[in-house]
Design a protein around this motif. Structure first.
Motif, PDB file in Angstrom:
ATOM      1  N   LYS A   1       0.823  -1.212   0.000  1.00  0.00           N
ATOM      2  CA  LYS A   1       0.000   0.000   0.000  1.00  0.00           C
ATOM      3  C   LYS A   1       0.860   1.266   0.000  1.00  0.00           C
ATOM      4  CE  LYS A   1      -4.309   1.765   0.852  1.00  0.00           C
ATOM      5  NZ  LYS A   1      -4.005   3.166   0.952  1.00  0.00           N
ATOM      6  N   CYS A   2       1.986   1.212   0.685  1.00  0.00           N
ATOM      7  CA  CYS A   2       2.867   2.393   0.722  1.00  0.00           C
ATOM      8  C   CYS A   2       3.369   2.731  -0.678  1.00  0.00           C
ATOM      9  CB  CYS A   2       4.056   2.144   1.650  1.00  0.00           C
ATOM     10  SG  CYS A   2       3.566   2.028   3.368  1.00  0.00           S
ATOM     11  N   PHE A   3       3.671   1.713  -1.464  1.00  0.00           N
ATOM     12  CA  PHE A   3       4.170   1.969  -2.819  1.00  0.00           C
ATOM     13  C   PHE A   3       3.038   2.431  -3.727  1.00  0.00           C
ATOM     14  CE2 PHE A   3       7.313  -0.788  -0.888  1.00  0.00           C
ATOM     15  CZ  PHE A   3       8.466  -0.072  -1.164  1.00  0.00           C
ATOM     16  N   GLU A   4       1.841   1.916  -3.476  1.00  0.00           N
ATOM     17  CA  GLU A   4       0.683   2.392  -4.257  1.00  0.00           C
ATOM     18  C   GLU A   4       0.413   3.857  -3.924  1.00  0.00           C
ATOM     19  OE1 GLU A   4      -2.457  -0.512  -3.314  1.00  0.00           O
ATOM     20  OE2 GLU A   4      -2.167  -1.317  -5.340  1.00  0.00           O
ATOM     21  N   ASP A   5       0.397   4.175  -2.636  1.00  0.00           N
ATOM     22  CA  ASP A   5       0.074   5.543  -2.224  1.00  0.00           C
ATOM     23  C   ASP A   5       1.146   6.534  -2.688  1.00  0.00           C
ATOM     24  OD1 ASP A   5      -2.133   4.464  -1.117  1.00  0.00           O
ATOM     25  OD2 ASP A   5      -1.548   4.758   0.979  1.00  0.00           O
ATOM     26  N   ALA A   6       2.411   6.096  -2.654  1.00  0.00           N
ATOM     27  CA  ALA A   6       3.483   7.028  -3.028  1.00  0.00           C
ATOM     28  C   ALA A   6       3.533   7.240  -4.537  1.00  0.00           C
ATOM     29  CB  ALA A   6       4.819   6.506  -2.521  1.00  0.00           C
ATOM     30  N   SER A   7       3.086   6.256  -5.311  1.00  0.00           N
ATOM     31  CA  SER A   7       3.264   6.355  -6.764  1.00  0.00           C
ATOM     32  C   SER A   7       1.960   6.561  -7.524  1.00  0.00           C
ATOM     33  CB  SER A   7       3.904   5.065  -7.290  1.00  0.00           C
ATOM     34  OG  SER A   7       2.972   4.001  -7.197  1.00  0.00           O
ATOM     35  N   GLY A   8       0.845   6.230  -6.889  1.00  0.00           N
ATOM     36  CA  GLY A   8      -0.428   6.284  -7.608  1.00  0.00           C
ATOM     37  C   GLY A   8      -0.629   5.084  -8.521  1.00  0.00           C
ATOM     38  N   ARG A   9       0.285   4.125  -8.497  1.00  0.00           N
ATOM     39  CA  ARG A   9       0.165   2.957  -9.382  1.00  0.00           C
ATOM     40  C   ARG A   9      -0.612   1.839  -8.662  1.00  0.00           C
ATOM     41  NH1 ARG A   9       3.723   1.461 -14.184  1.00  0.00           N
ATOM     42  NH2 ARG A   9       2.524  -0.333 -14.857  1.00  0.00           N
ATOM     43  N   ASP A  10      -1.529   1.211  -9.377  1.00  0.00           N
ATOM     44  CA  ASP A  10      -2.308   0.116  -8.803  1.00  0.00           C
ATOM     45  C   ASP A  10      -1.457  -1.153  -8.823  1.00  0.00           C
ATOM     46  OD1 ASP A  10      -4.010  -1.957  -8.267  1.00  0.00           O
ATOM     47  OD2 ASP A  10      -5.604  -1.301  -9.630  1.00  0.00           O
ATOM     48  N   LEU A  11      -1.234  -1.727  -7.664  1.00  0.00           N
ATOM     49  CA  LEU A  11      -0.379  -2.922  -7.603  1.00  0.00           C
ATOM     50  C   LEU A  11      -1.187  -4.188  -7.288  1.00  0.00           C
ATOM     51  CD1 LEU A  11       2.725  -1.362  -5.782  1.00  0.00           C
ATOM     52  CD2 LEU A  11       2.502  -1.882  -8.210  1.00  0.00           C
ATOM     53  N   ALA A  12      -2.499  -4.121  -7.564  1.00  0.00           N
ATOM     54  CA  ALA A  12      -3.344  -5.277  -7.221  1.00  0.00           C
ATOM     55  C   ALA A  12      -2.906  -6.526  -7.995  1.00  0.00           C
ATOM     56  CB  ALA A  12      -4.806  -4.961  -7.502  1.00  0.00           C
ATOM     57  N   GLN A  13      -2.789  -6.436  -9.302  1.00  0.00           N
ATOM     58  CA  GLN A  13      -2.383  -7.615 -10.069  1.00  0.00           C
ATOM     59  C   GLN A  13      -0.944  -7.994  -9.731  1.00  0.00           C
ATOM     60  OE1 GLN A  13      -2.003  -7.218 -14.313  1.00  0.00           O
ATOM     61  NE2 GLN A  13      -2.107  -9.439 -14.653  1.00  0.00           N
ATOM     62  N   PHE A  14      -0.124  -6.985  -9.569  1.00  0.00           N
ATOM     63  CA  PHE A  14       1.277  -7.264  -9.235  1.00  0.00           C
ATOM     64  C   PHE A  14       1.392  -8.104  -7.959  1.00  0.00           C
ATOM     65  CE2 PHE A  14       5.147  -6.530  -6.959  1.00  0.00           C
ATOM     66  CZ  PHE A  14       6.085  -6.892  -7.922  1.00  0.00           C
ATOM     67  N   SER A  15       0.484  -7.840  -6.991  1.00  0.00           N
ATOM     68  CA  SER A  15       0.567  -8.528  -5.689  1.00  0.00           C
ATOM     69  C   SER A  15       0.430 -10.041  -5.802  1.00  0.00           C
ATOM     70  CB  SER A  15      -0.509  -7.992  -4.743  1.00  0.00           C
ATOM     71  OG  SER A  15      -0.198  -6.651  -4.439  1.00  0.00           O
TER      72      SER A  15
END
Ligand code: 0A1
Ligand code: ZN
Length: 881
Positions: A430-444
């Motif tokens: 979540k920290c990387f999503e919040d800092a970048s605005g990139r959705d990391l759901a599939q990446f997870s």
């Protein structure tokens, strides 16, 4: 020993404790066989939980000798104590209360090396993951954090040193012949980070001034007389501290940082707050006794444990399912550190070699599990290359997706948001999503789906349109408990090269996100069209190994040779050379099995020799290029019906052909790659030694006599050269007089040095061929062999099982039967070590049928033995499933 209860722990069952631990006050009265531990624990009930719930504390082989409630002896009707737990009832609804728990434990009898034990005459602890419960009853889980005060009382003469976590409070005499010391660690920590060391050791001292100007005392404790051998570790520590400030803004947070080296240790090292405990193998080094690989390992592990201070200690795991939260991230950090200190491409090659040889077989076999597992029977069995190395690769991919600055921003947010907490992988992502605005759901999905993705690529060039079309398909193999998989987000670093070797920049790309030379594969199948490509490109995919996948891309030897010469990413050059080598090695194994002659393809040999002789390339890189895929790499690529003897014979035949074709190149390198001046363990000099020694290996294949290796052995003035020459002698000419003489002289010269004698055992355990089993059995009778020492066990039994496919896998199955006997013997003393060595059987199903049958019988023999530990039962049952 804990024998199996069959209990499985599920992530889905996680819930916070009913009681909050406020403070811990421990007093140890040390004695080799009867150490008294008094634990004063202050708790209060967590608001909002059941006001009548009892407190249940964990134990492991404990007996309770006393229990006070708020300093008054407790009514026995209010509690139950078993070796595994202490349950206390009728506790206050909201007011804080104190439990004073007394246990008496026997460090001398602790052969598991978990909890408080004795090694080399000193007292030492290992508490990760669940060792603290072998010391006292405690809420022994990583989400229970508290400040610790520790008082240690011991005989003064035998134990001048009394150490624990945090800052030293004071000490004094304590009755006749005794003294005490008190330590306070202000940083709330879980029990797994607790440590105590007491005894008589030598010390090397230094200081480090942090970026805010605080002076930190640094101490490395080693056996008396070995102090000079800790100098390199101290240097590595100071470089690590500086690097973490510069690269990630992380400053050390106590007045003192201590490392203790011990000779009996189950793992590499342990990051206890302010008091790291190390396997001495990863501290002690000097040129006469340590190889370049030893130096590199010391640097990496010192850094790893130090980096845990922020990634692991300041921010820890909510539960043990989150182990990769601290381990994957910290391995990534130590990889980055070593890359900055050494050569980035050479380091990357070494990382990928390790990943492929250790993690890929795990991910492709019965022990496969997600980076973030959802259930376990024995947490000790999850300190795996999947959690560590694949966990690091997943972190690296986040850095690839976000870029260096984006990653740093995300990590800064993680430190800000979660300092002092015990968190989950979801919190981290979540920290990387919040800092970048990139959705990391599939990446997870990388955290949740086990198995190494297979990406199949094919390309076609349309000259008229000036476009190149790349078709990609991903497939994630089924793994235990996960029959079907969703497509993942796979970041593929990719570049196109023109005929003259220069890069071709597409004017636009359709069908996939392509930015910063990274192509994002997100669909099960995907077609990317690169426009503005003026000539047929040679494509380089998964440069720097941007994703931990298997890639099938049918490239011609000519195209691979082109990449091996022109790729700007040197990792990708090495990959191209490996891709050229592999088909030759696979065919050689098949041909050797059928008794056909083995013939090596010319483009491969020419390209390899050109790289070897290319003076514009670093020597360390050239050495890596010449070190062909190993026998187990070949077995993994073949996939099934493996015959280790044929794989070995085929590979040896290829080595001989390269050696003969390149005799002059190798003779030239052997003469030229000398290291000037005094010994230096730095990467440049290590690279020169590596290339020179690789040349020596090839020369011994061309010459087919032990003479040159024996001369190198006699002339060696450092352990890298000496052990390399001894390995050539033993592995290539095991029955020669030169080899016997060298083995004897090595043993006599280093008999007093355990870490070097480990090499002597390991080299012999690795001798290819069926006869080695008899040698291993004989070596177990050698007075230098010590069953209770994990390093020694790993060097002899571990090397034989993990790194000697023809010896261990001899056709009559005796190697597997031998292993079964050893596992049962080791399990009685040290279950963790037994379980780890048993994972050497993880690829048994890919053996040819006769060997696979023998392997299965050996596993069944283990499975049916009475009184197995949870550790071994878990591994053997999963391996057989
Ligand atoms: N956290 C340590 C590894 C470690 C795990 C368990 C141990 O128990 C014997 C010891 C060490 C690390 O990552 O370095
Ligand atoms: Zn670690």
């Amino acid at each position: 020993m804990r024998t199996d209860t069959g209990q499985v722990i599920h992530l889905a069952d996680y819930r916070p404790t009913d009681f909050v631990l406020e403070r811990v006050d421990l007093t140890f009265e040390l004695d080799p066989t009867e150490t008294k531990v008094e634990a004063r624990l202050i708790f209060h009930r967590r608001p909002g939980t059941d006001p009548t719930a009892p407190i249940v504390l964990d134990g492991d082989e404990l007996t309770l000798s006393g229990l006070l409630f708020d300093q008054v002896e407790m009514d026995p009707a209010r509690y139950d104590a078993t070796p595994e737990s202490l349950t206390v009832r009728d506790l206050p609804e909201s007011a804080p209360f104190e439990l004073t728990i007394t246990t008496v434990i026997n460090p001398e009898a602790n052969t598991q090396l978990m909890g408080l034990y004795r090694t080399g005459g000193i007292y030492c602890t290992q508490c990760e993951a669940e060792g603290f419960r072998r010391i006292t009853y405690f809420p022994d889980r990583p989400d229970v954090l508290a400040p610790f005060t520790v008082n240690i009382i011991a005989d003064k003469d035998a134990n001048p040193l009394l150490l624990s976590n945090g800052n030293f409070l004071g000490g004094a005499g304590y009755g006749p012949g005794k003294h005490f010391a008190a330590w306070f660690d202000p940083h709330p920590k879980p029990s797994y980070l607790f440590a105590l060391v007491a005894g008589d050791l030598g010390v090397v001292e230094d200081t480090f001034t942090t970026m805010s100007g605080r002076e930190v005392v640094l101490k490395i404790y080693v056996e008396h007389g070995k102090e000079p051998r800790a100098a390199y570790a101290m240097d590595a520590l100071k470089r690590s501290m500086k690097w973490d400030e510069e690269r990630f803004g992380r400053e050390y947070d106590l007045d003192i940082f201590m490392i203790v080296a011990v000779s009996d240790f189950n793992m590499g090292a342990m990051e206890n707050k302010g008091l790291n405990v190390f396997n001495d193998k990863y501290v002690l080094a000097d040129p006469e006794l340590a190889t370049d690989a030893d130096y590199a390992n010391i640097e990496a592990i010192i850094a790893h444990e130090y980096f845990h201070n922020w990634t692991g200690n300041r921010i820890t795991c909510r539960d043990w399912f989150q182990l990769c939260l601290k381990e994957g991230l910290t391995v990534y950090r130590d990889h980055e550190f070593s890359s900055d200190q050494r050569s980035r491409p050479v380091k990357r090659i070494a990382e990928v070699r390790h990943l492929k040889s250790e993690q890929f077989p795990e991910d492709g076999g019965p022990l496969a599990h997600p980076v973030r597992p959802t259930k376990y029977r024995e947490i000790n069995n999850f300190y795996t290359t999947t959690v560590y190395e694949k966990g690091s690769e997943v972190t690296r991919m986040i850095a690839t997706l976000l870029g260096k600055d984006g990653f740093k921003k995300g990590l800064d947010l993680y430190f800000d948001r979660h300092d002092g907490q015990a968190v989950t992988i979801e919190d981290f992502v979540k920290c990387f999503e919040d800092a970048s605005g990139r959705d990391l759901a599939q990446f997870s999905l990388w955290y949740h789906q086990a198995g190494t993705p297979l990406v199949t690529a094919s390309g076609s060039y349309d000259a008229a349109a000036g476009s190149f079309t790349l078709s990609l398909e991903q497939m994630i193999p089924a793994t235990p408990g996960q029959p079907t998989k969703e497509p993942m987000h796979i970041p593929l670093s990719l570049a196109l090269f023109g005929e003259n070797g220069g890069k071709l920049e597409p004017s636009s790309v359709e069908g996939a996100e392509y930015s910063g030379e990274v192509l994002h594969l997100t669909g099960r199948t995907q077609t990317a069209v690169f426009h503005g490509i003026g000539s047929r490109p040679v494509v380089s995919i998964n440069r720097s190994f941007s994703a931990p996948i298997n890639l099938h891309f049918d490239q011609s030897p000519a195209d691979l040779a082109h990449l091996a010469r022109h790729e700007t990413d040197h990792f990708a050059r090495w990959q191209a050379l490996t891709d050229l080598a592999l088909p030759n090695l696979l065919k050689a194994a098949r041909d050797a099995r059928e008794g056909k002659p083995v013939i090596c393809e010319a483009t491969f040999v020419e390209t390899l020799l050109a790289a070897a002789a290319d003076q514009s390339l670093e020597p360390a890189f050239r050495a890596q290029a010449l070190a062909l895929p190993s026998e187990s790499d070949i077995a993994r690529e073949l996939g099934s019906n493996n015959d280790p003897d044929a794989i070995h014979a085929g590979r040896q035949a290829i080595l001989k052909q390269i050696a003969e074709a390149g005799k002059d190149v190798f003779a030239g390198l052997y003469a030229a790659m000398t290291t000037p001046g005094d010994f230096s363990p730095d990467a440049k000099n290590a690279g020169l030694r590596a290339l020179r020694n690789t040349a020596l290996t090839y020369l011994s294949h061309a010459e087919q006599t032990p003479a040159r290796a024996k001369a190198a052995f006699d002339a060696a003035n450092n352990m890298t050269d000496l052990s390399h020459a001894l390995t050539i002698l033993a592995h290539r000419f095991p029955d020669s007089a030169e080899t016997s003489e060298a083995l004897e002289s090595f043993r006599d010269r280093f008999a007093g040095n355990a870490l070097v004698i480990d090499k002597w055992f390991a080299i012999q355990a690795g001798i290819p061929g069926a006869k080695t089993l008899e040698r291993v059995r004989a070596l177990m009778q050698n007075p230098l062999f010590k069953r209770t020492n994990p390093n020694r066990m790993r060097s002899l039994v571990g090397t034989f099982a993990f790194a000697n496919p023809t010896g261990f896998g001899r056709a009559d199955g005796e190697g597997y039967r031998f292993l079964a006997d050893q596992i049962l013997d080791i399990d009685g003393r040290n279950p963790q070590l037994a379980a780890r060595i048993l994972t050497s059987m993880r690829s048994w199903r890919s053996l040819e049928p006769a060997r696979a049958d023998h392997a299965r019988s050996a596993l069944i023999e283990i499975e049916q033995a009475p009184g197995l530990s949870t550790d071994v039962r878990d591994i053997v049952e999963r391996t057989l499933k």
